[in-house]
Design a protein around this motif. Structure first.
Motif, PDB file in Angstrom:
ATOM      1  N   CYS A   9       0.840  -1.190   0.000  1.00  0.00           N
ATOM      2  CA  CYS A   9       0.000   0.000   0.000  1.00  0.00           C
ATOM      3  C   CYS A   9       0.880   1.247   0.000  1.00  0.00           C
ATOM      4  O   CYS A   9       1.773   1.373   0.825  1.00  0.00           O
ATOM      5  CB  CYS A   9      -0.909   0.012   1.219  1.00  0.00           C
ATOM      6  SG  CYS A   9      -1.904   1.502   1.294  1.00  0.00           S
ATOM      7  N   TYR A  10       0.592   2.134  -0.917  1.00  0.00           N
ATOM      8  CA  TYR A  10       1.251   3.433  -0.970  1.00  0.00           C
ATOM      9  C   TYR A  10       0.176   4.487  -0.756  1.00  0.00           C
ATOM     10  O   TYR A  10      -0.847   4.478  -1.437  1.00  0.00           O
ATOM     11  CB  TYR A  10       1.911   3.674  -2.328  1.00  0.00           C
ATOM     12  CG  TYR A  10       3.020   2.703  -2.641  1.00  0.00           C
ATOM     13  CD1 TYR A  10       4.330   3.001  -2.302  1.00  0.00           C
ATOM     14  CD2 TYR A  10       2.749   1.493  -3.264  1.00  0.00           C
ATOM     15  CE1 TYR A  10       5.354   2.113  -2.593  1.00  0.00           C
ATOM     16  CE2 TYR A  10       3.772   0.607  -3.554  1.00  0.00           C
ATOM     17  CZ  TYR A  10       5.071   0.915  -3.222  1.00  0.00           C
ATOM     18  OH  TYR A  10       6.080   0.044  -3.506  1.00  0.00           O
ATOM     19  N   ALA A  11       0.361   5.384   0.184  1.00  0.00           N
ATOM     20  CA  ALA A  11      -0.574   6.485   0.429  1.00  0.00           C
ATOM     21  C   ALA A  11       0.181   7.802   0.245  1.00  0.00           C
ATOM     22  O   ALA A  11       1.207   8.029   0.892  1.00  0.00           O
ATOM     23  CB  ALA A  11      -1.157   6.397   1.833  1.00  0.00           C
ATOM     24  N   THR A  54      -4.347   6.628  -2.666  1.00  0.00           N
ATOM     25  CA  THR A  54      -3.634   5.364  -2.541  1.00  0.00           C
ATOM     26  C   THR A  54      -3.309   4.848  -3.935  1.00  0.00           C
ATOM     27  O   THR A  54      -4.036   5.115  -4.889  1.00  0.00           O
ATOM     28  CB  THR A  54      -4.451   4.302  -1.781  1.00  0.00           C
ATOM     29  OG1 THR A  54      -5.643   4.027  -2.513  1.00  0.00           O
ATOM     30  CG2 THR A  54      -4.782   4.771  -0.378  1.00  0.00           C
ATOM     31  N   THR A  56      -3.103   1.651  -4.611  1.00  0.00           N
ATOM     32  CA  THR A  56      -3.585   0.275  -4.739  1.00  0.00           C
ATOM     33  C   THR A  56      -5.080   0.171  -4.980  1.00  0.00           C
ATOM     34  O   THR A  56      -5.583  -0.915  -5.152  1.00  0.00           O
ATOM     35  CB  THR A  56      -3.242  -0.522  -3.467  1.00  0.00           C
ATOM     36  OG1 THR A  56      -3.802   0.156  -2.347  1.00  0.00           O
ATOM     37  CG2 THR A  56      -1.757  -0.661  -3.294  1.00  0.00           C
ATOM     38  N   TYR A  59      -9.068   1.351  -1.120  1.00  0.00           N
ATOM     39  CA  TYR A  59      -8.551   1.154   0.230  1.00  0.00           C
ATOM     40  C   TYR A  59      -7.227   0.412   0.171  1.00  0.00           C
ATOM     41  O   TYR A  59      -6.963  -0.333  -0.761  1.00  0.00           O
ATOM     42  CB  TYR A  59      -9.500   0.310   1.080  1.00  0.00           C
ATOM     43  CG  TYR A  59     -10.885   0.840   1.214  1.00  0.00           C
ATOM     44  CD1 TYR A  59     -11.116   2.096   1.764  1.00  0.00           C
ATOM     45  CD2 TYR A  59     -11.978   0.085   0.809  1.00  0.00           C
ATOM     46  CE1 TYR A  59     -12.405   2.584   1.903  1.00  0.00           C
ATOM     47  CE2 TYR A  59     -13.255   0.566   0.951  1.00  0.00           C
ATOM     48  CZ  TYR A  59     -13.466   1.810   1.498  1.00  0.00           C
ATOM     49  OH  TYR A  59     -14.725   2.288   1.640  1.00  0.00           O
ATOM     50  N   CYS A  60      -6.423   0.569   1.200  1.00  0.00           N
ATOM     51  CA  CYS A  60      -5.232  -0.261   1.355  1.00  0.00           C
ATOM     52  C   CYS A  60      -5.663  -1.610   1.914  1.00  0.00           C
ATOM     53  O   CYS A  60      -6.393  -1.666   2.898  1.00  0.00           O
ATOM     54  CB  CYS A  60      -4.229   0.406   2.301  1.00  0.00           C
ATOM     55  SG  CYS A  60      -3.499   1.902   1.625  1.00  0.00           S
ATOM     56  N   THR A  66      -7.871   3.629   6.806  1.00  0.00           N
ATOM     57  CA  THR A  66      -7.026   4.787   6.638  1.00  0.00           C
ATOM     58  C   THR A  66      -7.697   5.999   7.265  1.00  0.00           C
ATOM     59  O   THR A  66      -8.904   6.170   7.147  1.00  0.00           O
ATOM     60  CB  THR A  66      -6.748   5.050   5.146  1.00  0.00           C
ATOM     61  OG1 THR A  66      -6.151   3.873   4.602  1.00  0.00           O
ATOM     62  CG2 THR A  66      -5.836   6.206   4.936  1.00  0.00           C
TER      63      THR A  66
END
Length: 73
Positions: A9-11, A54, A56, A59-60, A66
């Protein structure tokens, strides 16, 4: 990994279209996920926009865990 979009996950935090930071976490050991956070202090003007995206999906890991907070000082 039930209900997930990805194992990673990248935010990203954006301000007026400019990327300010990125947080990264990766799901490990059958559902255990690392935790990542960022804190950014900004001086905002009327009309400024701040948001999270994000890489992905919605949602992660497929779950809405989040949070995003802001304060007016």
């Amino acid at each position: 990994m039930s209900g997930s979009d990805s194992q990673r996950c990248y935010a990203f935090i954006f301000h007026n279209g400019n990327q300010l930071s990125v947080s990264y976490s990766e799901e490990k050991n059958h559902g255990y996920a690392e935790v990542a956070s960022n804190t950014i202090l900004l001086t905002l003007n009327v009309g400024d926009r701040v948001w999270i995206e994000t890489a992905t999906g919605k949602y992660c890991y497929g779950y809405p865990y989040t949070a995003f907070s802001g304060w007016k000082i």
